[in-house]
Motif scaffolding. Structure first.
Motif, short mmCIF file in Angstrom:
data_model
loop_
_atom_site.label_atom_id
_atom_site.label_comp_id
_atom_site.label_asym_id
_atom_site.label_seq_id
_atom_site.Cartn_x
_atom_site.Cartn_y
_atom_site.Cartn_z
N PRO A 1 15.42 8.07 18.63
CA PRO A 1 16.12 9.15 17.95
C PRO A 1 15.22 10.38 17.83
CG PRO A 1 16.40 7.07 16.80
CD PRO A 1 15.37 6.84 17.87
N THR A 2 15.81 11.55 17.90
CA THR A 2 15.02 12.78 17.89
C THR A 2 14.83 13.35 16.50
OG1 THR A 2 17.05 14.02 18.33
CG2 THR A 2 15.72 13.40 20.22
N LEU A 3 15.60 12.84 15.51
CA LEU A 3 15.43 13.33 14.15
C LEU A 3 14.02 13.01 13.68
CD1 LEU A 3 17.05 14.53 11.76
CD2 LEU A 3 17.54 12.20 11.05
N LEU A 4 13.41 13.90 12.87
CA LEU A 4 12.06 13.63 12.42
C LEU A 4 12.12 12.56 11.35
CD1 LEU A 4 11.55 15.59 9.49
CD2 LEU A 4 11.95 17.21 11.30
N LEU A 5 11.93 11.33 11.77
CA LEU A 5 12.06 10.22 10.86
C LEU A 5 11.25 9.04 11.29
CD1 LEU A 5 14.31 8.41 12.65
CD2 LEU A 5 15.86 9.87 11.45
N TRP A 6 11.65 7.97 10.73
CA TRP A 6 11.16 6.63 10.98
C TRP A 6 9.85 6.32 10.29
CZ3 TRP A 6 15.14 3.99 11.91
CH2 TRP A 6 16.21 4.58 12.56
N LEU A 7 8.88 5.81 10.95
CA LEU A 7 7.75 5.26 10.24
C LEU A 7 6.90 6.33 9.57
CD1 LEU A 7 6.40 2.45 12.55
CD2 LEU A 7 7.65 2.20 10.43
N ALA A 8 6.67 6.15 8.29
CA ALA A 8 5.72 7.02 7.61
C ALA A 8 4.33 6.64 8.06
CB ALA A 8 5.86 6.85 6.10
N PRO B 1 2.38 -9.82 -1.80
CA PRO B 1 1.92 -11.17 -2.15
C PRO B 1 2.61 -12.23 -1.31
CG PRO B 1 2.38 -9.89 -4.13
CD PRO B 1 2.87 -9.07 -2.96
N GLY B 2 1.81 -13.14 -0.77
CA GLY B 2 2.38 -14.24 0.01
C GLY B 2 2.53 -13.92 1.49
N LEU B 3 2.30 -12.68 1.90
CA LEU B 3 2.44 -12.33 3.31
C LEU B 3 1.09 -12.35 3.99
CD1 LEU B 3 5.00 -9.40 3.15
CD2 LEU B 3 5.41 -11.84 3.27
N SER B 4 1.10 -12.67 5.28
CA SER B 4 -0.15 -12.74 6.03
C SER B 4 -0.57 -11.35 6.47
CB SER B 4 0.05 -13.63 7.26
OG SER B 4 0.83 -12.96 8.22
N ALA B 5 -1.80 -11.26 6.93
CA ALA B 5 -2.32 -9.98 7.41
C ALA B 5 -1.55 -9.47 8.60
CB ALA B 5 -3.80 -10.12 7.76
N ALA B 6 -0.93 -10.40 9.35
CA ALA B 6 -0.15 -10.00 10.53
C ALA B 6 1.18 -9.37 10.14
CB ALA B 6 0.10 -11.21 11.42
N GLN B 7 1.52 -9.41 8.85
CA GLN B 7 2.80 -8.90 8.40
C GLN B 7 2.61 -7.71 7.45
OE1 GLN B 7 4.38 -12.86 7.25
NE2 GLN B 7 6.23 -12.12 8.18
N GLU B 8 1.86 -6.76 7.88
CA GLU B 8 1.67 -5.57 7.07
C GLU B 8 3.00 -4.86 6.88
OE1 GLU B 8 -1.33 -3.32 9.09
OE2 GLU B 8 -2.88 -4.14 7.79
N ILE B 9 3.23 -4.42 5.64
CA ILE B 9 4.46 -3.74 5.30
C ILE B 9 4.29 -2.25 5.55
CG2 ILE B 9 6.16 -3.29 3.51
CD1 ILE B 9 5.95 -6.21 4.32
N ARG C 1 13.31 0.59 2.19
CA ARG C 1 12.55 1.44 3.11
C ARG C 1 11.28 0.75 3.61
NH1 ARG C 1 11.53 7.03 0.37
NH2 ARG C 1 10.28 7.26 2.26
N GLU C 2 11.19 -0.55 3.40
CA GLU C 2 10.00 -1.28 3.83
C GLU C 2 10.30 -2.09 5.08
OE1 GLU C 2 8.55 -3.52 0.52
OE2 GLU C 2 7.99 -1.74 -0.63
N LEU C 3 9.47 -1.93 6.09
CA LEU C 3 9.67 -2.59 7.38
C LEU C 3 8.81 -3.83 7.46
CD1 LEU C 3 10.60 -2.75 10.36
CD2 LEU C 3 8.70 -1.22 10.92
N LEU C 4 9.45 -4.96 7.73
CA LEU C 4 8.75 -6.22 7.86
C LEU C 4 9.01 -6.82 9.23
CD1 LEU C 4 7.17 -8.66 6.64
CD2 LEU C 4 9.40 -9.55 5.93
N PRO C 5 8.07 -6.76 10.16
CA PRO C 5 8.28 -7.44 11.45
C PRO C 5 8.17 -8.95 11.23
CG PRO C 5 6.52 -5.78 11.56
CD PRO C 5 6.80 -6.05 10.11
N GLY C 6 9.11 -9.71 11.74
CA GLY C 6 9.05 -11.15 11.58
C GLY C 6 9.88 -11.62 10.41
N ILE C 7 9.61 -12.85 9.94
CA ILE C 7 10.41 -13.44 8.88
C ILE C 7 9.52 -13.92 7.74
CG2 ILE C 7 12.24 -14.14 10.46
CD1 ILE C 7 11.17 -16.96 10.40
N VAL C 8 10.13 -14.09 6.57
CA VAL C 8 9.42 -14.61 5.41
C VAL C 8 10.28 -15.68 4.75
CG1 VAL C 8 8.10 -12.53 4.90
CG2 VAL C 8 10.40 -12.78 3.96
N GLU C 9 9.68 -16.44 3.86
CA GLU C 9 10.43 -17.42 3.10
C GLU C 9 11.19 -16.73 1.97
OE1 GLU C 9 7.82 -20.58 1.92
OE2 GLU C 9 7.64 -21.37 3.97
N LEU C 10 12.10 -17.48 1.35
CA LEU C 10 13.00 -16.90 0.36
C LEU C 10 12.26 -16.24 -0.80
CD1 LEU C 10 15.91 -16.47 -0.61
CD2 LEU C 10 15.79 -18.73 -1.70
#
Length: 225
Positions: free
Chosen positions: A19-26, A34-42, A199-208
């Motif tokens: 997309p060309t709009l000035l957006l997406w990842l800050a 808490p509970g997320l691994s280093a590979a899952q930076e938010i 507005r938080e991006l999480l690649p991958g999955i997490v537990e409930l």
């Protein structure tokens, strides 16, 4: 325990589709919840990016009509991690009546995945996108197109009508898949599922429990802004 795994995209990203709009990842990374691994930076997406993703998404929104937190999930029906994550999302929906889910079909795992995504999107003209989505995501791995058809037929979708809708709405379906692909690349997703909570991006999955915490964090973020 978090599961920092997703199905990698097989195609080489074409960055011209973004997309060309000035957006997406800050620029900033929020670090690990808490509970997320280093590979899952938010990481945090911009407000403009969130608004664009949620505007006329092309599929039915699941959950609360007046949701205070909306989760967006980019998925492929043949992704085992998407299938693994589905019960977690369903449990959250059953327990939290103030959230909504927007599904973004992003078929990156081959031709059968593309066929399945197009069929699911075409089912919307029967008012049965969610029925198609649930049947394909909760079923076994799809290896042939006729397996997709059988799965949808068992879910109560009229295949004759579906084929006609696929043909008559082919441009709309292709445009929506192209849009989802562009959004996924704008978010720098490398595979499925790609999950945006507020507005938080999480690649991958997490537990409930971790998913609930991320929803709570998103609610607090809305209140503080």
């Amino acid at each position: 325990m978090a599961v920092p795994t997703s199905c990698p995209e097989r195609r080489k990203p074409d960055h011209r589709r973004r997309p060309t709009l000035l957006l997406w990842l800050a620029v900033m990374t929020l670090g690990c919840a808490p509970g997320l691994s280093a590979a899952q930076e938010i990481q945090r997406i911009t407000g403009a990016g969130q608004k664009e993703m949620l505007t006329d998404p092309g599929t039915d929104v699941v959950g609360a009509a007046d949701a205070d937190v909306t989760i967006v999930e980019f998925l492929d029906y043949n992704c085992p991690y998407c299938k693994r994550f589905a019960p977690t999302v369903q449990t959250l929906l059953a327990q939290d009546h103030k959230i909504a889910i927007v599904y973004k079909d992003w078929p990156i795992l081959g031709d059968v995945s593309v066929y399945a995504a197009k069929a699911a999107l075409a089912a919307r003209w029967q008012g049965k996108y969610l029925a198609a989505h649930d049947a394909l995501l909760n079923g076994p791995r799809l290896t042939q197109n006729n397996q997709v058809d059988q799965t949808l037929s068992h879910a109560g979708i009229n295949l004759s009508v579906l084929k006609k809708d696929q043909a008559s709405h082919a441009k709309d379906i292709d445009a929506l898949l192209a849009r989802n692909d562009a959004e996924a690349h704008a978010l720098h997703l490398r595979g499925t599922p790609g999950v945006v909570i507020g507005r938080e991006l999480l690649p991958g999955i997490v537990e409930l429990k971790d998913l609930k915490q991320l929803v709570a964090d998103s609610r607090q973020d809305v209140k503080s802004n």
